[in-house]
Design an enzyme around this catalytic site. Structure first.
Site, PDB file in Angstrom:
ATOM      1  N   ASN A  76       0.829  -1.199   0.000  1.00  0.00           N
ATOM      2  CA  ASN A  76       0.000   0.000   0.000  1.00  0.00           C
ATOM      3  C   ASN A  76       0.870   1.259   0.000  1.00  0.00           C
ATOM      4  O   ASN A  76       1.961   1.274   0.552  1.00  0.00           O
ATOM      5  CB  ASN A  76      -1.016   0.004   1.156  1.00  0.00           C
ATOM      6  CG  ASN A  76      -0.402  -0.240   2.509  1.00  0.00           C
ATOM      7  OD1 ASN A  76       0.609  -0.946   2.621  1.00  0.00           O
ATOM      8  ND2 ASN A  76      -0.996   0.321   3.558  1.00  0.00           N
ATOM      9  N   GLU A  86       0.314   5.298   0.696  1.00  0.00           N
ATOM     10  CA  GLU A  86      -0.644   6.312   1.164  1.00  0.00           C
ATOM     11  C   GLU A  86      -0.283   7.696   0.642  1.00  0.00           C
ATOM     12  O   GLU A  86       0.743   7.876  -0.023  1.00  0.00           O
ATOM     13  CB  GLU A  86      -0.706   6.277   2.693  1.00  0.00           C
ATOM     14  CG  GLU A  86      -1.206   4.926   3.184  1.00  0.00           C
ATOM     15  CD  GLU A  86      -1.429   4.859   4.688  1.00  0.00           C
ATOM     16  OE1 GLU A  86      -0.936   5.741   5.421  1.00  0.00           O
ATOM     17  OE2 GLU A  86      -2.099   3.896   5.115  1.00  0.00           O
ATOM     18  N   CYS A 104      -4.146   0.691  -2.394  1.00  0.00           N
ATOM     19  CA  CYS A 104      -3.990  -0.534  -1.600  1.00  0.00           C
ATOM     20  C   CYS A 104      -2.971  -1.484  -2.252  1.00  0.00           C
ATOM     21  O   CYS A 104      -2.707  -1.414  -3.451  1.00  0.00           O
ATOM     22  CB  CYS A 104      -5.324  -1.275  -1.500  1.00  0.00           C
ATOM     23  SG  CYS A 104      -6.578  -0.396  -0.582  1.00  0.00           S
ATOM     24  N   GLU A 129      -3.266  -4.659  -2.961  1.00  0.00           N
ATOM     25  CA  GLU A 129      -3.828  -5.556  -3.972  1.00  0.00           C
ATOM     26  C   GLU A 129      -3.899  -4.876  -5.335  1.00  0.00           C
ATOM     27  O   GLU A 129      -3.553  -5.473  -6.371  1.00  0.00           O
ATOM     28  CB  GLU A 129      -5.237  -6.016  -3.568  1.00  0.00           C
ATOM     29  CG  GLU A 129      -5.308  -6.792  -2.274  1.00  0.00           C
ATOM     30  CD  GLU A 129      -5.424  -5.922  -1.022  1.00  0.00           C
ATOM     31  OE1 GLU A 129      -4.936  -4.765  -1.047  1.00  0.00           O
ATOM     32  OE2 GLU A 129      -6.009  -6.373  -0.030  1.00  0.00           O
ATOM     33  N   CYS A 174     -10.175  -4.759   0.379  1.00  0.00           N
ATOM     34  CA  CYS A 174     -11.309  -3.842   0.552  1.00  0.00           C
ATOM     35  C   CYS A 174     -12.237  -3.958  -0.667  1.00  0.00           C
ATOM     36  O   CYS A 174     -11.859  -4.542  -1.693  1.00  0.00           O
ATOM     37  CB  CYS A 174     -10.819  -2.408   0.733  1.00  0.00           C
ATOM     38  SG  CYS A 174     -10.242  -1.657  -0.798  1.00  0.00           S
ATOM     39  N   CYS A 229     -10.811  -2.725  -3.980  1.00  0.00           N
ATOM     40  CA  CYS A 229      -9.855  -3.678  -4.596  1.00  0.00           C
ATOM     41  C   CYS A 229     -10.593  -4.867  -5.192  1.00  0.00           C
ATOM     42  O   CYS A 229     -10.240  -5.357  -6.274  1.00  0.00           O
ATOM     43  CB  CYS A 229      -8.844  -4.177  -3.562  1.00  0.00           C
ATOM     44  SG  CYS A 229      -7.570  -2.957  -3.225  1.00  0.00           S
TER      45      CYS A 229
END
Ligand code: THU
Length: 383
Positions: A290, A292, A301, A303, A335, A338
């Site tokens: 990930n 940010e 993210c 994934e 999430c 994703c």
């Protein structure tokens, strides 16, 4: 029952194109002309004369074909051996394996005999590894005519129905069919879909598929029918890989995801995530972490990062397996955003394995995590 296999050479057991182009570039450099692979591409597959004459005409120079041809012959075998033949050790291993389990093998190439001999040597085989070797000089009618295969069968005293032809081109598939034989097409150059349309009975990514199966019956039974060679992943038909390709075990994928997690940029949440996915077409694995952002909503993210990494590396993918590693218990699932991105590239039975840092694992199918993804209406193809 099929007990005889006829291999084509170029595109099936060797890939000589890069070597041919290398020799062409070197030859024209000696003549003071600096060419690139692009100059040769339009003239490939039309014989040796066109290979040299095409670029010469395009650049307005007079070609001494005899000299160019001699230069080609004196460099070809050495450079092809040095390149490992293009497909590495796998073709020779496959040929020896098939002979050891009882198949009668033939080599049918429309290349001239000297080239066939160099090709066989470059991949570490001998002419004696084949019960029959037919070159372009032995036939008068070229593919898509089936003469080259009919002649091979006649020399061995075999019925057409007991022979399998292994080819990589549209014309070659037609030649095998015209000879009344079954055809295994390898998609080393032409996409699987086009080979299926041309009438191939079976499709594989390369000849290594013939290593699986154990005995003669199992080898043929193991081949993928032309209609099953591709599987629907989200909005995309993905060609399935040969089972022989190196496989990365799940344990290794978890390690890779955990290592990539260390690279996470997560100064705001402090929650690091690592992901690793396996491509259905190649078996290769790709990782992501990930990343940010000061503007929180711009965070990416792990994934999705892995999906982007895979597509940037090999184009559209099918996700066979996805591993996600986080310091969470139970281990965190992808999430919803994703999952929706993954839905474009997964099938309902793609595996999703979640792991924490202690190695506790939970396994789902993608269909369990997102049973009703949105796929754009025109892309909802029926399998
Ligand atoms: N995160 C992921 O990387 N994968 C998920 O599926 C869930 C959330 C990241 C995004 C953000 O950097 C941090 O975890 C906290 O939400």
């Amino acid at each position: 029952m099929i007990d005889t296999i006829f291999f084509d050479m170029d595109g099936v057991l060797v890939d000589s194109e890069p070597v041919s182009i290398r020799i062409g570039i070197d030859y024209f450099r000696l003549k003071g002309l600096s060419l690139t692979a692009r100059d040769f591409e339009p003239h490939l597959g039309a014989g040796e004369r066109a290979f040299f004459q095409g670029p010469a005409s395009d650049h307005g120079i007079v070609l001494d074909y005899e000299e160019a041809s001699a230069y080609f012959r004196s460099n070809y075998g050495r450079l092809l051996s040095a390149s490992g033949g293009g497909f590495g050790e796998m073709p020779a291993r496959t040929v020896r394996h098939l002979a050891s389990i009882g198949f009668t093998l033939g080599l049918c190439s429309s290349a001239p005999r000297w080239k066939v001999a160099e090709n066989i040597r470059a991949i570490g085989l001998e002419e004696g590894d084949f019960a029959v070797v037919i070159s372009g000089e032995d036939v008068v009618r070229n593919k898509p005519d089936g003469q080259i295969y009919s002649l091979a069968a006649r020399r061995l005293g075999k019925e057409e129905a007991s022979c399998l032809v292994v080819k990589d081109s549209i014309n070659g598939v037609a030649a095998g069919r015209n000879a009344g034989m079954k055809v295994l097409a390898v998609s080393t150059g032409v996409p699987a879909g086009r080979l299926a349309e041309a009438g191939a009975d079976y499709i594989a990514s390369d000849v290594g598929v013939l290593l699986a199966g154990g005995d003669m019956e199992g080898t043929i039974g193991n081949l993928t029918g032309a209609g099953d060679a591709r599987k629907l992943y989200g909005a995309n038909w993905i060609e399935l890989r040969s089972p022989h390709l190196a496989d990365t075990p799940v344990e290794q994928m978890i390690k890779l995801a955990a290592r990539t997690r260390e690279n996470a940029y997560a100064p705001y949440s402090g929650f690091r995530v690592g992901a690793c996915l396996k491509s259905a077409a190649t078996g290769k694995v790709y990782t992501g972490c990930n990343v940010e952002n000061s503007s929180f909503g711009a965070a990416i993210c792990a994934e999705r990062n892995a999906v982007l990494h895979a597509i940037a590396s090999e184009g559209v993918i099918g996700v066979e397996t996805l591993v996600v590693v986080s310091d969470d218990n139970p281990p965190a699932p992808p999430c919803a955003a994703c999952l929706q991105v993954l839905a474009e590239f997964t099938s309902p039975d793609s595996l999703v394995i979640l792991s924490d840092l202690k190695g506790n694992r939970v396994q789902y199918t993608f269909g369990e995590l997102l049973p009703h993804p949105f796929i754009f209406p025109s892309q909802r193809k029926q399998p």
